[in-house]
Design a protein around this motif. Structure first.
Motif, PDB file in Angstrom:
ATOM      1  N   HIS A 168       3.325  14.210   5.819  1.00  0.00           N
ATOM      2  CA  HIS A 168       2.368  13.112   5.926  1.00  0.00           C
ATOM      3  C   HIS A 168       2.847  11.756   5.394  1.00  0.00           C
ATOM      4  O   HIS A 168       2.344  10.735   5.843  1.00  0.00           O
ATOM      5  CB  HIS A 168       1.071  13.467   5.172  1.00  0.00           C
ATOM      6  CG  HIS A 168       0.412  14.687   5.692  1.00  0.00           C
ATOM      7  ND1 HIS A 168      -0.319  14.714   6.853  1.00  0.00           N
ATOM      8  CD2 HIS A 168       0.379  15.949   5.211  1.00  0.00           C
ATOM      9  CE1 HIS A 168      -0.774  15.929   7.065  1.00  0.00           C
ATOM     10  NE2 HIS A 168      -0.367  16.705   6.080  1.00  0.00           N
ATOM     11  N   CYS A 169       3.748  11.725   4.458  1.00  0.00           N
ATOM     12  CA  CYS A 169       3.962  10.483   3.717  1.00  0.00           C
ATOM     13  C   CYS A 169       5.294   9.778   3.962  1.00  0.00           C
ATOM     14  O   CYS A 169       5.316   8.558   4.113  1.00  0.00           O
ATOM     15  CB  CYS A 169       3.842  10.760   2.219  1.00  0.00           C
ATOM     16  SG  CYS A 169       2.240  11.412   1.733  1.00  0.00           S
ATOM     17  N   ILE A 170       6.378  10.496   3.954  1.00  0.00           N
ATOM     18  CA  ILE A 170       7.695   9.857   3.933  1.00  0.00           C
ATOM     19  C   ILE A 170       7.900   8.921   5.115  1.00  0.00           C
ATOM     20  O   ILE A 170       8.403   7.809   4.950  1.00  0.00           O
ATOM     21  CB  ILE A 170       8.808  10.905   3.856  1.00  0.00           C
ATOM     22  CG1 ILE A 170       8.756  11.566   2.480  1.00  0.00           C
ATOM     23  CG2 ILE A 170      10.173  10.284   4.095  1.00  0.00           C
ATOM     24  CD1 ILE A 170       9.763  12.651   2.257  1.00  0.00           C
ATOM     25  N   HIS A 171       7.494   9.322   6.286  1.00  0.00           N
ATOM     26  CA  HIS A 171       7.689   8.478   7.470  1.00  0.00           C
ATOM     27  C   HIS A 171       6.849   7.203   7.373  1.00  0.00           C
ATOM     28  O   HIS A 171       7.294   6.127   7.755  1.00  0.00           O
ATOM     29  CB  HIS A 171       7.366   9.268   8.737  1.00  0.00           C
ATOM     30  CG  HIS A 171       8.152  10.536   8.827  1.00  0.00           C
ATOM     31  ND1 HIS A 171       9.511  10.552   9.043  1.00  0.00           N
ATOM     32  CD2 HIS A 171       7.780  11.829   8.680  1.00  0.00           C
ATOM     33  CE1 HIS A 171       9.940  11.794   9.045  1.00  0.00           C
ATOM     34  NE2 HIS A 171       8.910  12.587   8.826  1.00  0.00           N
ATOM     35  N   GLN A 172       5.665   7.325   6.826  1.00  0.00           N
ATOM     36  CA  GLN A 172       4.805   6.144   6.640  1.00  0.00           C
ATOM     37  C   GLN A 172       5.404   5.211   5.587  1.00  0.00           C
ATOM     38  O   GLN A 172       5.417   4.004   5.771  1.00  0.00           O
ATOM     39  CB  GLN A 172       3.418   6.588   6.210  1.00  0.00           C
ATOM     40  CG  GLN A 172       2.474   5.419   5.954  1.00  0.00           C
ATOM     41  CD  GLN A 172       1.144   5.879   5.379  1.00  0.00           C
ATOM     42  OE1 GLN A 172       0.927   7.070   5.157  1.00  0.00           O
ATOM     43  NE2 GLN A 172       0.264   4.949   5.134  1.00  0.00           N
ATOM     44  N   LYS A 200       0.838  -1.206   0.000  1.00  0.00           N
ATOM     45  CA  LYS A 200       0.000   0.000   0.000  1.00  0.00           C
ATOM     46  C   LYS A 200       0.869   1.251   0.000  1.00  0.00           C
ATOM     47  O   LYS A 200       0.561   2.240  -0.675  1.00  0.00           O
ATOM     48  CB  LYS A 200      -0.946  -0.013   1.194  1.00  0.00           C
ATOM     49  CG  LYS A 200      -2.013  -1.083   1.069  1.00  0.00           C
ATOM     50  CD  LYS A 200      -2.913  -1.122   2.273  1.00  0.00           C
ATOM     51  CE  LYS A 200      -3.926  -2.248   2.111  1.00  0.00           C
ATOM     52  NZ  LYS A 200      -4.814  -2.371   3.247  1.00  0.00           N
ATOM     53  N   SER A 201       1.966   1.210   0.746  1.00  0.00           N
ATOM     54  CA  SER A 201       2.896   2.342   0.742  1.00  0.00           C
ATOM     55  C   SER A 201       3.557   2.491  -0.625  1.00  0.00           C
ATOM     56  O   SER A 201       3.742   3.606  -1.114  1.00  0.00           O
ATOM     57  CB  SER A 201       3.972   2.156   1.818  1.00  0.00           C
ATOM     58  OG  SER A 201       3.394   2.183   3.093  1.00  0.00           O
ATOM     59  N   LEU A 202       3.899   1.375  -1.241  1.00  0.00           N
ATOM     60  CA  LEU A 202       4.482   1.413  -2.585  1.00  0.00           C
ATOM     61  C   LEU A 202       3.495   2.003  -3.584  1.00  0.00           C
ATOM     62  O   LEU A 202       3.862   2.830  -4.422  1.00  0.00           O
ATOM     63  CB  LEU A 202       4.892   0.003  -3.026  1.00  0.00           C
ATOM     64  CG  LEU A 202       5.465  -0.101  -4.430  1.00  0.00           C
ATOM     65  CD1 LEU A 202       6.905   0.391  -4.445  1.00  0.00           C
ATOM     66  CD2 LEU A 202       5.393  -1.522  -4.926  1.00  0.00           C
ATOM     67  N   GLN A 203       2.243   1.614  -3.468  1.00  0.00           N
ATOM     68  CA  GLN A 203       1.203   2.137  -4.353  1.00  0.00           C
ATOM     69  C   GLN A 203       1.052   3.646  -4.166  1.00  0.00           C
ATOM     70  O   GLN A 203       0.956   4.397  -5.136  1.00  0.00           O
ATOM     71  CB  GLN A 203      -0.113   1.438  -4.063  1.00  0.00           C
ATOM     72  CG  GLN A 203      -1.268   1.934  -4.877  1.00  0.00           C
ATOM     73  CD  GLN A 203      -2.575   1.254  -4.487  1.00  0.00           C
ATOM     74  OE1 GLN A 203      -2.641   0.489  -3.537  1.00  0.00           O
ATOM     75  NE2 GLN A 203      -3.614   1.533  -5.231  1.00  0.00           N
ATOM     76  N   GLN A 204       1.050   4.099  -2.934  1.00  0.00           N
ATOM     77  CA  GLN A 204       0.913   5.523  -2.652  1.00  0.00           C
ATOM     78  C   GLN A 204       2.129   6.289  -3.182  1.00  0.00           C
ATOM     79  O   GLN A 204       1.976   7.363  -3.775  1.00  0.00           O
ATOM     80  CB  GLN A 204       0.751   5.754  -1.159  1.00  0.00           C
ATOM     81  CG  GLN A 204       0.495   7.196  -0.799  1.00  0.00           C
ATOM     82  CD  GLN A 204       0.418   7.410   0.699  1.00  0.00           C
ATOM     83  OE1 GLN A 204       0.979   6.642   1.481  1.00  0.00           O
ATOM     84  NE2 GLN A 204      -0.250   8.460   1.097  1.00  0.00           N
ATOM     85  N   PHE A 205       3.325   5.749  -2.989  1.00  0.00           N
ATOM     86  CA  PHE A 205       4.532   6.415  -3.481  1.00  0.00           C
ATOM     87  C   PHE A 205       4.526   6.509  -4.999  1.00  0.00           C
ATOM     88  O   PHE A 205       4.868   7.544  -5.572  1.00  0.00           O
ATOM     89  CB  PHE A 205       5.781   5.679  -2.994  1.00  0.00           C
ATOM     90  CG  PHE A 205       7.057   6.278  -3.510  1.00  0.00           C
ATOM     91  CD1 PHE A 205       7.425   7.564  -3.133  1.00  0.00           C
ATOM     92  CD2 PHE A 205       7.880   5.565  -4.356  1.00  0.00           C
ATOM     93  CE1 PHE A 205       8.601   8.124  -3.607  1.00  0.00           C
ATOM     94  CE2 PHE A 205       9.049   6.118  -4.831  1.00  0.00           C
ATOM     95  CZ  PHE A 205       9.419   7.393  -4.447  1.00  0.00           C
TER      96      PHE A 205
END
Length: 83
Positions: A76-80, A38-43
């Motif tokens: 919001h994103c990098i840490h996740q 999911k993180s890969l998809q968001q990135f």
């Protein structure tokens, strides 16, 4: 700033995005419930949006959008994505 990046750097970002897209398409059914996927998809999605904004013809608008997107990533994103 990213807008002043060399052509080679922009091509590298495009290559990374195409590699992420290929990885996503190939594995989306197998890994779609995994947290890391999911993180890969968001990135992948965010990188595509960034590349689109970098290609905007109006430099002042592009600079504002790229700066806002990078701030959003930092807040919001990098840490996740890292976790």
């Amino acid at each position: 700033m990213l807008l002043n990046a060399s052509l080679k750097d922009k091509e590298s970002l495009q290559e990374i995005h195409s590699l992420l897209h290929a990885l996503f398409v190939r594995n989306r059914h197998q890994h779609k419930r995994n947290h890391w996927f999911k993180s890969l998809q968001q990135f992948r999605k965010q990188l595509g949006l960034l590349l689109e904004e970098m290609e905007t013809k109006k430099k002042t608008v592009a600079e504002q959008k790229v700066t806002a997107r990078l701030r959003y990533w930092d807040d919001h994103c990098i840490h996740q994505w890292y976790l």
